[in-house]
Design a protein around this motif. Structure first.
Motif, PDB file in Angstrom:
ATOM      1  N   PHE A 178       1.516 -12.659  -6.011  1.00 34.49           N
ATOM      2  CA  PHE A 178       0.592 -11.845  -6.789  1.00 34.49           C
ATOM      3  C   PHE A 178       0.457 -12.454  -8.168  1.00 34.49           C
ATOM      4  O   PHE A 178       1.450 -12.699  -8.842  1.00 34.49           O
ATOM      5  N   THR A 219       0.634   2.247  -6.750  1.00 32.85           N
ATOM      6  CA  THR A 219      -0.567   1.675  -7.323  1.00 32.85           C
ATOM      7  C   THR A 219      -0.163   0.745  -8.458  1.00 32.85           C
ATOM      8  O   THR A 219       0.659   1.128  -9.299  1.00 32.85           O
ATOM      9  N   GLN A 279      -4.793  -0.867  -8.124  1.00 31.29           N
ATOM     10  CA  GLN A 279      -4.868  -1.363  -6.739  1.00 31.29           C
ATOM     11  C   GLN A 279      -3.791  -0.677  -5.904  1.00 31.29           C
ATOM     12  O   GLN A 279      -2.616  -0.732  -6.245  1.00 31.29           O
ATOM     13  N   ILE A 327      -5.252  -2.842   1.612  1.00 32.99           N
ATOM     14  CA  ILE A 327      -4.055  -2.381   0.915  1.00 32.99           C
ATOM     15  C   ILE A 327      -2.928  -3.356   1.233  1.00 32.99           C
ATOM     16  O   ILE A 327      -2.431  -3.392   2.364  1.00 32.99           O
ATOM     17  N   PRO A 328      -2.548  -4.195   0.264  1.00 32.01           N
ATOM     18  CA  PRO A 328      -1.416  -5.096   0.511  1.00 32.01           C
ATOM     19  C   PRO A 328      -0.172  -4.276   0.864  1.00 32.01           C
ATOM     20  O   PRO A 328       0.124  -3.271   0.221  1.00 32.01           O
ATOM     21  N   THR A 329       0.516  -4.705   1.893  1.00 37.39           N
ATOM     22  CA  THR A 329       1.706  -4.012   2.360  1.00 37.39           C
ATOM     23  C   THR A 329       2.876  -4.979   2.345  1.00 37.39           C
ATOM     24  O   THR A 329       2.783  -6.086   2.867  1.00 37.39           O
ATOM     25  N   PHE A 333      -1.047  -0.179  -3.049  1.00 43.15           N
ATOM     26  CA  PHE A 333      -0.102  -0.986  -2.280  1.00 43.15           C
ATOM     27  C   PHE A 333       0.714  -0.056  -1.396  1.00 43.15           C
ATOM     28  O   PHE A 333       0.798   1.144  -1.648  1.00 43.15           O
ATOM     29  N   GLU A 375       4.156   4.416  -1.092  1.00 42.24           N
ATOM     30  CA  GLU A 375       2.788   4.155  -1.508  1.00 42.24           C
ATOM     31  C   GLU A 375       2.794   4.108  -3.027  1.00 42.24           C
ATOM     32  O   GLU A 375       3.348   4.995  -3.680  1.00 42.24           O
TER      33      GLU A 375
END
Length: 159
Positions: free
Chosen positions: A78, A55, A59, A6-8, A61, A53
């Protein structure tokens, strides 16, 4: 359970606004939750750090609104692969508004995050078995800011 990546993203401020903005531009995208960190942290007292949080294109994020410790840079970006020029134009204009347009289809949005807005066909053109075709496409791309799919196709075709 299979692990997930999960890219943060760490925002100095406006993480919730950024997530909502990105989700408004892309299908299968939404903000899932926003909550405050309930404990004191190096970024501030309990309740001051927001955890978002969201999406994008299916995906997951996560984003933190936690202060200006580390600004975004080009080391992470990205890429959005677009089917046609209309989608390239729409995303280029929307994500770049208030940000900085950069060479080769790159831009920095108003929140400082780097994006690459590229035609899906570019990857295939650049991997062509004919090195002369791939070179022409690369050389054409290097002259552009916003990528022009028709011009890339002309370079690919040798026109």
């Amino acid at each position: 359970m299979t692990p997930r990546i999960i890219p943060t993203l760490w925002y100095a401020e406006k993480a919730e606004e950024a997530a909502a903005f990105y989700a408004s531009l892309l299908p299968k995208s939404h903000v899932d939750s926003v909550r405050a960190l309930p404990a004191d942290s190096p970024s501030g007292p309990a309740g001051s750090v927001k955890i978002v949080e969201f999406t994008l294109l299916g995906q997951p994020f996560m984003a933190f609104n936690a202060g200006p410790f580390e600004p975004f840079n080009h080391a992470v970006s990205f890429q959005i692969e677009c089917d046609d020029q209309a989608e390239i134009d729409r995303l280029w204009d929307a994500l770049g508004d208030g940000g900085i347009y950069e060479p080769c289809g790159w831009l920095k949005d108003r929140y400082g995050l780097s994006w690459q807005i590229a035609p899906k066909a570019l990857g295939e053109m650049m991997k062509d078995a004919d090195p002369a075709r791939a070179k022409r496409v690369a050389e054409a791309m290097l002259t552009m800011k916003k990528l022009d799919l028709a011009a890339l196709q002309r370079a690919y075709d040798g026109a």
